[in-house]
Design an enzyme around this catalytic site. Sequence first.
Site, PDB file in Angstrom:
ATOM      1  N   ILE A  16      40.432  83.912-132.408  1.00 46.71           N
ATOM      2  CA  ILE A  16      41.369  84.685-131.595  1.00 46.71           C
ATOM      3  C   ILE A  16      42.810  84.335-131.958  1.00 46.71           C
ATOM      4  O   ILE A  16      43.671  85.211-132.073  1.00 46.71           O
ATOM      5  CB  ILE A  16      41.116  84.433-130.084  1.00 46.71           C
ATOM      6  N   ILE A  64      46.149  68.237-131.134  1.00 45.41           N
ATOM      7  CA  ILE A  64      46.698  68.182-129.772  1.00 45.41           C
ATOM      8  C   ILE A  64      46.328  66.882-129.055  1.00 45.41           C
ATOM      9  O   ILE A  64      46.783  66.645-127.940  1.00 45.41           O
ATOM     10  CB  ILE A  64      46.275  69.408-128.911  1.00 45.41           C
ATOM     11  N   THR A 133      38.606  81.300-120.403  1.00 43.62           N
ATOM     12  CA  THR A 133      37.384  82.102-120.513  1.00 43.62           C
ATOM     13  C   THR A 133      36.847  82.516-119.142  1.00 43.62           C
ATOM     14  O   THR A 133      37.067  81.804-118.153  1.00 43.62           O
ATOM     15  CB  THR A 133      36.305  81.281-121.253  1.00 43.62           C
ATOM     16  N   ASP A 134      36.112  83.610-119.106  1.00 43.39           N
ATOM     17  CA  ASP A 134      35.458  84.014-117.850  1.00 43.39           C
ATOM     18  C   ASP A 134      34.297  83.086-117.503  1.00 43.39           C
ATOM     19  O   ASP A 134      33.777  83.135-116.383  1.00 43.39           O
ATOM     20  CB  ASP A 134      34.977  85.474-117.938  1.00 43.39           C
ATOM     21  N   GLU A 135      33.904  82.223-118.459  1.00 45.34           N
ATOM     22  CA  GLU A 135      32.737  81.374-118.209  1.00 45.34           C
ATOM     23  C   GLU A 135      33.013  80.335-117.117  1.00 45.34           C
ATOM     24  O   GLU A 135      32.085  79.751-116.554  1.00 45.34           O
ATOM     25  CB  GLU A 135      32.273  80.720-119.519  1.00 45.34           C
ATOM     26  N   TYR A 158      30.973  73.263-122.081  1.00 46.85           N
ATOM     27  CA  TYR A 158      32.127  74.055-122.549  1.00 46.85           C
ATOM     28  C   TYR A 158      32.891  74.642-121.370  1.00 46.85           C
ATOM     29  O   TYR A 158      34.095  74.446-121.235  1.00 46.85           O
ATOM     30  CB  TYR A 158      31.656  75.177-123.490  1.00 46.85           C
ATOM     31  N   LYS A 162      36.717  73.904-119.903  1.00 46.96           N
ATOM     32  CA  LYS A 162      37.763  74.939-119.780  1.00 46.96           C
ATOM     33  C   LYS A 162      38.230  75.052-118.323  1.00 46.96           C
ATOM     34  O   LYS A 162      39.416  75.223-118.045  1.00 46.96           O
ATOM     35  CB  LYS A 162      37.263  76.293-120.283  1.00 46.96           C
ATOM     36  N   ARG A 222      26.479  90.083-121.479  1.00 45.05           N
ATOM     37  CA  ARG A 222      27.866  89.689-121.743  1.00 45.05           C
ATOM     38  C   ARG A 222      28.738  90.939-121.744  1.00 45.05           C
ATOM     39  O   ARG A 222      28.264  92.041-122.050  1.00 45.05           O
ATOM     40  CB  ARG A 222      27.978  88.993-123.124  1.00 45.05           C
TER      41      ARG A 222
HETATM   42  P1  NAD Z   1      37.745  79.000-132.431  1.00 49.28           P
HETATM   43  O1  NAD Z   1      36.728  77.927-132.298  1.00 49.28           O
HETATM   44  O2  NAD Z   1      37.511  80.106-133.403  1.00 49.28           O
HETATM   45  O3  NAD Z   1      39.165  78.363-132.809  1.00 49.28           O
HETATM   46  C1  NAD Z   1      39.642  77.194-132.221  1.00 49.28           C
HETATM   47  C2  NAD Z   1      40.815  76.706-133.054  1.00 49.28           C
HETATM   48  O4  NAD Z   1      41.342  75.522-132.441  1.00 49.28           O
HETATM   49  C3  NAD Z   1      40.434  76.331-134.491  1.00 49.28           C
HETATM   50  O5  NAD Z   1      41.362  76.887-135.393  1.00 49.28           O
HETATM   51  C4  NAD Z   1      40.497  74.813-134.493  1.00 49.28           C
HETATM   52  O6  NAD Z   1      40.835  74.269-135.766  1.00 49.28           O
HETATM   53  C5  NAD Z   1      41.589  74.556-133.462  1.00 49.28           C
HETATM   54  N1  NAD Z   1      41.473  73.220-132.866  1.00 49.28           N
HETATM   55  C6  NAD Z   1      40.334  72.643-132.359  1.00 49.28           C
HETATM   56  N2  NAD Z   1      40.619  71.397-131.942  1.00 49.28           N
HETATM   57  C7  NAD Z   1      41.944  71.190-132.166  1.00 49.28           C
HETATM   58  C8  NAD Z   1      42.816  70.095-131.927  1.00 49.28           C
HETATM   59  N3  NAD Z   1      42.371  68.957-131.407  1.00 49.28           N
HETATM   60  N4  NAD Z   1      44.132  70.226-132.253  1.00 49.28           N
HETATM   61  C9  NAD Z   1      44.587  71.387-132.804  1.00 49.28           C
HETATM   62  N5  NAD Z   1      43.798  72.444-133.076  1.00 49.28           N
HETATM   63  C10 NAD Z   1      42.490  72.345-132.750  1.00 49.28           C
HETATM   64  O7  NAD Z   1      37.958  79.550-130.958  1.00 49.28           O
HETATM   65  P2  NAD Z   1      38.263  81.034-130.440  1.00 49.28           P
HETATM   66  O8  NAD Z   1      36.974  81.728-130.245  1.00 49.28           O
HETATM   67  O9  NAD Z   1      39.320  81.625-131.281  1.00 49.28           O
HETATM   68  O10 NAD Z   1      38.851  80.701-128.997  1.00 49.28           O
HETATM   69  C11 NAD Z   1      40.230  80.417-128.827  1.00 49.28           C
HETATM   70  C12 NAD Z   1      40.498  80.147-127.358  1.00 49.28           C
HETATM   71  O11 NAD Z   1      40.115  81.275-126.579  1.00 49.28           O
HETATM   72  C13 NAD Z   1      39.714  78.954-126.803  1.00 49.28           C
HETATM   73  O12 NAD Z   1      40.556  78.256-125.926  1.00 49.28           O
HETATM   74  C14 NAD Z   1      38.560  79.606-126.060  1.00 49.28           C
HETATM   75  O13 NAD Z   1      38.134  78.779-124.983  1.00 49.28           O
HETATM   76  C15 NAD Z   1      39.195  80.875-125.569  1.00 49.28           C
HETATM   77  N6  NAD Z   1      38.281  82.016-125.370  1.00 49.28           N
HETATM   78  C16 NAD Z   1      37.406  82.395-126.357  1.00 49.28           C
HETATM   79  C17 NAD Z   1      36.577  83.505-126.168  1.00 49.28           C
HETATM   80  C18 NAD Z   1      35.637  83.974-127.239  1.00 49.28           C
HETATM   81  O14 NAD Z   1      34.858  84.917-127.013  1.00 49.28           O
HETATM   82  N7  NAD Z   1      35.651  83.410-128.442  1.00 49.28           N
HETATM   83  C19 NAD Z   1      36.639  84.210-124.969  1.00 49.28           C
HETATM   84  C20 NAD Z   1      37.552  83.802-123.987  1.00 49.28           C
HETATM   85  C21 NAD Z   1      38.368  82.704-124.202  1.00 49.28           C
HETATM   86  P1  TYD Z   2      27.722  83.245-127.956  1.00 52.99           P
HETATM   87  O1  TYD Z   2      28.242  84.140-129.022  1.00 52.99           O
HETATM   88  O2  TYD Z   2      27.371  81.839-128.303  1.00 52.99           O
HETATM   89  O3  TYD Z   2      28.783  83.302-126.746  1.00 52.99           O
HETATM   90  P2  TYD Z   2      28.681  82.690-125.243  1.00 52.99           P
HETATM   91  O4  TYD Z   2      27.553  81.739-125.160  1.00 52.99           O
HETATM   92  O5  TYD Z   2      29.997  82.014-125.084  1.00 52.99           O
HETATM   93  O6  TYD Z   2      28.505  83.884-124.354  1.00 52.99           O
HETATM   94  O7  TYD Z   2      26.420  83.911-127.329  1.00 52.99           O
HETATM   95  C1  TYD Z   2      26.445  85.219-126.787  1.00 52.99           C
HETATM   96  C2  TYD Z   2      25.081  85.486-126.168  1.00 52.99           C
HETATM   97  O8  TYD Z   2      24.098  85.537-127.219  1.00 52.99           O
HETATM   98  C3  TYD Z   2      24.627  84.380-125.225  1.00 52.99           C
HETATM   99  O9  TYD Z   2      23.868  84.957-124.150  1.00 52.99           O
HETATM  100  C4  TYD Z   2      23.711  83.517-126.089  1.00 52.99           C
HETATM  101  C5  TYD Z   2      23.091  84.528-127.043  1.00 52.99           C
HETATM  102  N1  TYD Z   2      22.747  84.014-128.390  1.00 52.99           N
HETATM  103  C6  TYD Z   2      21.445  84.211-128.895  1.00 52.99           C
HETATM  104  O10 TYD Z   2      20.574  84.810-128.231  1.00 52.99           O
HETATM  105  N2  TYD Z   2      21.173  83.722-130.143  1.00 52.99           N
HETATM  106  C7  TYD Z   2      22.095  83.057-130.892  1.00 52.99           C
HETATM  107  O11 TYD Z   2      21.774  82.609-132.026  1.00 52.99           O
HETATM  108  C8  TYD Z   2      23.419  82.871-130.362  1.00 52.99           C
HETATM  109  C9  TYD Z   2      24.472  82.147-131.160  1.00 52.99           C
HETATM  110  C10 TYD Z   2      23.692  83.380-129.100  1.00 52.99           C
END
Ligand code: NAD
Ligand code: TYD
Length: 353
Positions: A16, A64, A133-135, A158, A162, A222
Amino acid sequence: MSKKHTILVTGGAGFIGSHLVRLFVNKYPDYHIVNLDKLTYAGNLANLKDVEKSENYTFVKGCINDAPFLEKLFSDYDFDGVVHLAAESHVDRSISDPMSFINTNIVGTVNLLNAARGAWGDFKDKLFYHVSTDEVYGSLGDTGFFVETTPYDPRSPYSASKASSDHLVRAYHHTYGMPMVISNCSNNYGSYQFPEKLLPLFINNIKNKKALPVYGDGKYTRDWLWVNDHASAIDVIYHKGKNGETYNIGGNNEWKNIDLIHKLCDIMDELLERPMGSSRNLIAFVKDRPGHDRRYAIDATKLKEELGWEPSIQSEEGLRKTAEWYLANEEWMTNITSGAYKQYYEDMYADRV
Ligand code: NAD
Ligand code: TYD
């Protein structure tokens, strides 16, 4: 000459974060965007190739959890705002290694808050934006939606980490007067997502004719949001959100996992010119994730009514665009699955099916 508005984006080399950095760098040539990232397994500078030479962009490698480093960074750059995304982000990894989630997501966030507080004096015209996150709200039954006032009920390491960081950001607001906003977003999908999350993992497996490990009965739900829409929501909230407020971000786009996977399989069959139904044959129901949250669904009315944000695309279009992107960017994927993180990647998935 007046100083450029300078924003620290943490985690900007992740999924993101890289979309947000790209949006800010291109949309605001008068800003200076500083991307701080540790480049963990999930951080990848290839995600930002197209903006890395931009004059208004600086990458800084750092952690961080390194408080003295953060103090110096804040004094070097005189940030006006922080958009904090750096985190450990994958639920499955939080189950096998909770401590790294505590260290990065909780302690790291406090380190960042302390650095901002130390540097920002009376906080005038400053903003600490925490991306969450909504989680944190827990798991829904068949009906209902998360709203901003839904009580927190995190259930995985996780989401608990958060939730804890959200509480700490609010505590710094109430205790010290830190200006802040928080957004809680649903599941994102799109380009540059590390192939540990459902969609890029399954796209890659379909392409390579590998099994698709569906947890449990596959009826977990989801609410999926295209990552570019998440970035546009963050942009709106950063500029127009009210100090101290929380905004839910969602796509109003609920799918049961198995329905989403079927749709993805059909799109992939079409794109790969395979007989319709052949990708569905790769589906394998496997052992469930412990504590698997049944359903997430976001009510994003506040964001729409107060700040005028809405998602730009519907799910099927987004899913197709996403599948096409991964197929067109094979090298990006191969660099992860057979490059420096090959072992890391394989360890995670070796015993799934
Ligand atoms: P990601 O795992 O793809 O990226 C995380 C980034 O943080 C990476 O570039 C990593 O190198 C960096 N990072 C990790 N530890 C670090 C540290 N100690 N110091 C500096 N940098 C560090 O994650 P994402 O999916 O892009 O999510 C980004 C944010 O959005 C997170 O806070 C996550 O909780 C939140 N979020 C994600 C989703 C989703 O669907 N992926 C949804 C809602 C909220
Ligand atoms: P994920 O992408 O890990 O996101 P989150 O757990 O944060 O919602 O998973 C999305 C959904 O898919 C979740 O219900 C778990 C499921 N899932 C599988 O069924 N198989 C898989 O290999 C993975 C990675 C996720």
